[in-house]
Each structure stands twice: as structure tokens, then as C-alpha cells.
Design an enzyme around this catalytic site. Structure first.
Site: not given
Ligand code: IPM
Ligand code: MG
Length: 363
Positions: A139, A186, A218, A242, A246
Site C-alpha cells: 500500500y 506467503k 491461500d 485487507d 472482508d
Molecule cells: C479498508 C479499505 C481500504 C483499504 C480502502 C478504502 C483504501 O478497503 O479499510 O479495508 O484497502 O485499506
Molecule cells: Mg478493505
């Protein structure tokens, strides 16, 4: 001295959910001071920048930041991308405030056990926390992103120090939970992952009571779906965190309930949540719900404020050591869900204000 909180409601449903979180904080303690300011698209519209100097200054003066959400289709095409809310406000805040440890718990509240089809595996329901490194890796890559017509480069870079400090945070948190850390990487391909393993094996010596293991990313993605209950603390680098957060969030089945904390400063410098309550340590942190700005339902009173409210509880716990108050909020949320006071995303008819008000009156 009251703790100072910078409130950054942001865009979309951000202002609605943040207002409810502030309401709950005020109900649970008189020991906080709030100051609100613009961030994200709202700040861009008003000042031409998603993170005005004033906003950054207010955050720096504060003991903690409560953020709603930033971004929306209105600003997706803003150029240069440094002026878009996600990059110009969110990523810049993380870097400038050195918020290197991102805590993303994923668990299911009992009354919502039926919400996710894959919530149970052989080891029981999901109840884990992802500790995501937030200021390094691909990032940020030393801002070394190149782009020509023919190729683009993103660099993944980690230093020993960056790994060590977030690893300590994960071990500290593990001590408050089941005393296990799974470091996800990884290492069969990436050199940075091998460095992570090296440093982790060193840090482990200071945490002999915590069990450390490693898992390839993975495989972890697969294990999360197969048996999410096997995990307690997952420690990982920025981009894997990240993605996995999710995935873990979705497994709980209720995105609107997920809180997060992004901490700066060695968490081990304070007692975290154990014992000596007379000390009043402050760990600087930014707290925000995991959900985004949801522009499609903004302003309609439909947004679920529980992610923001539970983020506020994390603030009390991690920044201010106010564990009892944090517990009170979390228990109030559970009993409210039990009684069916739910926003539409959870199949109910309650409004954002109904839910916030009910939590506030319960605490
Ligand atoms: C998160 C989001 C951010 C990230 C984006 C919006 C830049 O997906 O906070 O997880 O990737 O960190
Ligand atoms: Mg995110």
C-alpha cells in the site's frame, strides 16, 4: 482530565452512525470531550481537500479519533487520486498518524447465529480478531509506484521494526484471549514474508505463554470458510489483512455490526485491559465501523449504527482502558439484538436513531 475525541463523520451514512455512537459514549461516561470536523468528500467539497490541515491538527490534538466513513461515487473520478477520499483522507490519516495496528474483530452475537450459512465449522462459531499491519507493505511501498504506458510497479517493503511493533500488538491481544497467534503470509514465494517469520520467531521469545504458528494466505482464505472457529488472533501484513478481514467479516453475516480500531504507539506500554484500573493510559487510536459510506441508503435512517457504536466501545477499551464501560456497551448491543430492535439489514424495521437511542438508554 477528560479524554479528547476528534469526531470525523465523513460521507454517506457516516454522519448518521457517528451521531449515534457519540450519543452512546455520552450516555456511558461523562469523561469525554468531543470536537467535530470535516473529512473525506464532505471536506473536499468544502475546502478542496479530503483531509484539510485543520482536520489533521484536530486529530493530532485528540486522544482518539472516531470516524464514520469516507467516499462515494461523487468523488470516484476526482483527479489526481491523492484528492480522492480513500487515498487522500483514509490512507493519509493512517500514515500521518502512524496507525500501524489495525484490529478487526469478527464474531457473531448470539441472537444473530442464524445470519450466516458458514458461521459454524468443526471448531464452533467464528470469534476471531485480525491484526492487520496498516502503514507498510504494498500500500505504501515507499511511495515507489511507477507507471508508464507499458508497465506499472508496486513495491512491497517491510522493515524489521515495522513487523516487530505490530507483532507485539498481536501477542498482547492474544494474551487477553486464547493465547494463540496465527501469522498469515506467503512465505513460499515472498521475501517479505520470510522476514516476517524471522522477526516473529524473535518476538515470540518475549511471549512464551502464547502459541505461534504460521499459515499461508491461500490456505487461510480456505480455512476461514471451512472452519472459522479454529482462529483466535490472525496477524498479517497490510494487503492480506485487507482481503482476509472482508472475508471474515462476511462470515459473520452482519457487516453493519463490525467495528475496527487502528492503533498507534506500543500497545504493550499500557496494561491493555488487565488489572490496575487506577492508571489511566492512553493509546492513540482511530476507531471506525468496517462498513463504508453506503450512499444508496444515506439520509434515510436505515443505516445500522452498531458498527460505529461497537467501534466506540473499542475506543473505551483500547485507548482509555475503560473496560467496564466497553463491556456495558457490548452487552447492551447483545440484549437489544435479542429483543429484535434491528435495522433493515438485520431484517428489522428500527431506524438508525431507534437503535442508537435504545443502546444509549440501556447503558
Ligand atoms: C479498508 C479499505 C481500504 C483499504 C480502502 C478504502 C483504501 O478497503 O479499510 O479495508 O484497502 O485499506
Ligand atoms: Mg478493505
Amino acid at each position: 482530565m477528560p479524554h479528547k475525541i476528534a469526531v470525523l463523520p465523513g460521507d454517506g451514512i457516516g454522519p448518521e452512525v457517528t451521531a449515534e455512537a457519540v450519543k452512546v459514549l455520552k450516555a456511558v461516561t461523562g469523561d469525554l470531550e468531543f470536537e467535530e470536523t470535516l473529512v473525506g468528500g464532505a471536506a473536499y467539497d468544502a475546502t478542496g481537500h479530503p483531509l484539510p490541515d485543520e482536520t489533521l491538527k484536530l486529530c493530532r490534538k485528540a486522544d482518539a479519533v472516531l470516524l464514520g466513513a469516507v467516499g462515494g461515487p461523487k468523488w470516484d473520478a476526482v483527479e489526481p487520486k491523492e484528492l480522492r477520499p480513500e487515498v487522500g483522507a483514509l490512507l493519509t490519516l493512517r500514515k500521518k498518524l502512524d496507525l500501524y495496528a489495525n484490529l478487526r474483530p469478527a464474531r457473531i452475537f448470539k441472537p444473530l447465529m442464524d445470519a450466516s450459512p458458514i458461521r459454524f465449522g468443526p471448531s464452533g462459531p467464528i470469534d476471531l480478531i485480525i491484526v492487520r499491519e496498516l502503514t507498510g507493505g504494498i500500500y505504501f511501498g515507499d511511495h515507489y509506484r511507477q507507471r508508464s504506458g507499458e508497465e506499472a510497479v508496486d513495491t512491497c517493503r517491510y522493515t524489521r521494526e515495522q513487523i516487530r511493533r505490530v507483532a507485539e500488538c498481536a501477542f498482547e491481544i492474544a494474551r487477553l484471549r486464547k493465547k494463540t497467534v496465527v501469522c498469515v503470509d506467503k512465505a513460499n514465494v515472498l521475501e517479505t514474508s520470510r522476514l516476517w517469520r524471522e522477526v516473529l520467531n524473535e518476538v515470540k521469545d518475549d511471549y512464551k505463554d502464547v502459541e505461534l504458528s504460521f499459515m499461508l494466505v491461500d490456505n487461510c482464505a480456505m480455512q476461514l470458510v471451512r472452519d472459522p472457529g479454529q482462529f483466535d488472533v490472525i496477524l498479517t501484513e497490510n494487503m492480506f489483512g485487507d482481503i482476509l478481514s472482508d472475508e471474515a467479516g462476511q462470515i459473520t453475516g452482519s457487516l453493519g455490526l463490525l467495528p475496527s480500531a487502528s492503533l498507534s504507539g506500543a500497545i504493550s506500554d499500557r496494561r491493555l485491559t488487565l488489572g490496575d484500573a487506577d492508571e489511566s493510559p492512553v493509546v492513540f487510536g482511530l476507531y471506525e465501523p468496517v462498513h463504508g459510506s453506503a450512499p444508496d441508503i444515506a439520509g434515510q435512517g436505515k443505516a445500522n449504527p452498531l458498527g460505529a457504536i461497537l467501534s466506540a466501545a473499542m475506543m473505551l477499551r483500547y485507548s482509555f482502558g475503560m473496560d467496564a464501560e466497553a463491556d456495558v456497551i457490548e452487552n447492551a448491543v447483545e440484549s437489544l439484538l435479542e429483543q429484535g430492535v434491528r435495522t433493515p439489514d438485520l431484517g428489522g424495521t428500527a431506524t438508525t436513531e431507534d437503535v442508537g437511542g435504545s443502546v444509549a438508554s440501556r447503558v
